[in-house]
Design a protein around this motif. Structure first.
Motif, PDB file in Angstrom:
ATOM      1  N   GLU A 130     -11.708  23.197  82.264  1.00  0.00           N
ATOM      2  CA  GLU A 130     -12.473  24.258  82.175  1.00  0.00           C
ATOM      3  C   GLU A 130     -13.453  24.173  82.601  1.00  0.00           C
ATOM      4  OE1 GLU A 130     -16.320  23.754  79.291  1.00  0.00           O
ATOM      5  OE2 GLU A 130     -14.896  22.523  78.604  1.00  0.00           O
ATOM      6  N   PRO A 157      -6.493  19.046  72.729  1.00  0.00           N
ATOM      7  CA  PRO A 157      -7.040  19.794  71.548  1.00  0.00           C
ATOM      8  C   PRO A 157      -5.957  20.943  71.200  1.00  0.00           C
ATOM      9  CG  PRO A 157      -8.060  20.819  73.073  1.00  0.00           C
ATOM     10  CD  PRO A 157      -8.045  19.530  73.224  1.00  0.00           C
ATOM     11  N   ASP A 194      -7.177  26.245  69.010  1.00  0.00           N
ATOM     12  CA  ASP A 194      -8.641  25.932  68.878  1.00  0.00           C
ATOM     13  C   ASP A 194      -9.292  25.659  70.419  1.00  0.00           C
ATOM     14  OD1 ASP A 194      -7.751  25.237  66.136  1.00  0.00           O
ATOM     15  OD2 ASP A 194      -7.540  23.146  66.386  1.00  0.00           O
ATOM     16  N   GLU A 195      -8.691  25.664  71.496  1.00  0.00           N
ATOM     17  CA  GLU A 195      -9.457  25.500  72.184  1.00  0.00           C
ATOM     18  C   GLU A 195      -9.951  26.645  73.104  1.00  0.00           C
ATOM     19  OE1 GLU A 195     -11.145  23.009  75.971  1.00  0.00           O
ATOM     20  OE2 GLU A 195     -11.012  22.873  74.156  1.00  0.00           O
ATOM     21  N   ALA A 235     -10.306  29.637  70.929  1.00  0.00           N
ATOM     22  CA  ALA A 235     -11.431  29.497  70.541  1.00  0.00           C
ATOM     23  C   ALA A 235     -13.241  29.019  70.427  1.00  0.00           C
ATOM     24  CB  ALA A 235     -11.045  29.236  68.902  1.00  0.00           C
ATOM     25  N   ARG A 236     -12.949  27.482  71.206  1.00  0.00           N
ATOM     26  CA  ARG A 236     -14.003  26.870  71.670  1.00  0.00           C
ATOM     27  C   ARG A 236     -14.972  27.201  72.452  1.00  0.00           C
ATOM     28  NH1 ARG A 236     -15.733  22.978  74.689  1.00  0.00           N
ATOM     29  NH2 ARG A 236     -14.620  22.851  76.346  1.00  0.00           N
ATOM     30  N   LEU A 237     -13.944  27.387  73.493  1.00  0.00           N
ATOM     31  CA  LEU A 237     -14.357  28.133  74.932  1.00  0.00           C
ATOM     32  C   LEU A 237     -14.919  29.455  74.809  1.00  0.00           C
ATOM     33  CD1 LEU A 237     -11.034  27.065  77.057  1.00  0.00           C
ATOM     34  CD2 LEU A 237     -13.661  25.686  77.348  1.00  0.00           C
ATOM     35  N   SER A 238     -14.360  30.578  74.149  1.00  0.00           N
ATOM     36  CA  SER A 238     -14.545  31.596  73.774  1.00  0.00           C
ATOM     37  C   SER A 238     -16.075  31.830  73.813  1.00  0.00           C
ATOM     38  CB  SER A 238     -13.782  31.948  73.169  1.00  0.00           C
ATOM     39  OG  SER A 238     -12.356  32.369  73.920  1.00  0.00           O
ATOM     40  N   ALA A 239     -16.268  30.879  72.499  1.00  0.00           N
ATOM     41  CA  ALA A 239     -18.049  30.664  72.044  1.00  0.00           C
ATOM     42  C   ALA A 239     -19.446  30.158  73.204  1.00  0.00           C
ATOM     43  CB  ALA A 239     -17.344  29.309  70.384  1.00  0.00           C
ATOM     44  N   LYS A 240     -18.073  29.911  73.985  1.00  0.00           N
ATOM     45  CA  LYS A 240     -19.131  29.104  74.644  1.00  0.00           C
ATOM     46  C   LYS A 240     -19.524  29.675  76.496  1.00  0.00           C
ATOM     47  CE  LYS A 240     -19.573  24.357  77.534  1.00  0.00           C
ATOM     48  NZ  LYS A 240     -18.972  23.099  78.104  1.00  0.00           N
TER      49      LYS A 240
END
Length: 90
Positions: free
Chosen positions: A24, A49, A53-54, A56-61
């Protein structure tokens, strides 16, 4: 998974220390354009992960455009390679 602690200079008067997964850090460095220094690294027992999934998480964050700029499209191997490179040693 490897983690990294970064010092982020938000402005002339404000800095923050953050601990994030090592892969990240590339995104944080893009967002803060060179105002980031690495303080330390560590490893934890958490498994990496899945790339989907990762992503998607990074895109949301952060936002999908920044994540795509750093790692390419979700179907590219960019994030998968980064996750593999920062996998904790078993």
């Amino acid at each position: 998974m490897k983690t990294v602690t970064l010092k982020v200079q938000a402005n002339a008067m404000t800095s923050h220390e953050i601990t994030i997964p090592a892969h990240e850090a590339a995104i944080v460095k893009v967002l803060f354009k060179g105002q980031v220094s690495e303080i330390g690294t560590s490893e934890d027992k958490e498994p990496a992960p899945s790339a989907n999934d990762e992503y998607a998480r990074l895109s949301a964050k952060y936002d999908g455009i920044t994540v795509e700029r750093v790692y390419g499209l979700p179907e590219s191997e960019g994030l998968s390679k980064a996750l593999e490179a920062h996998k904790a040693k078993a």
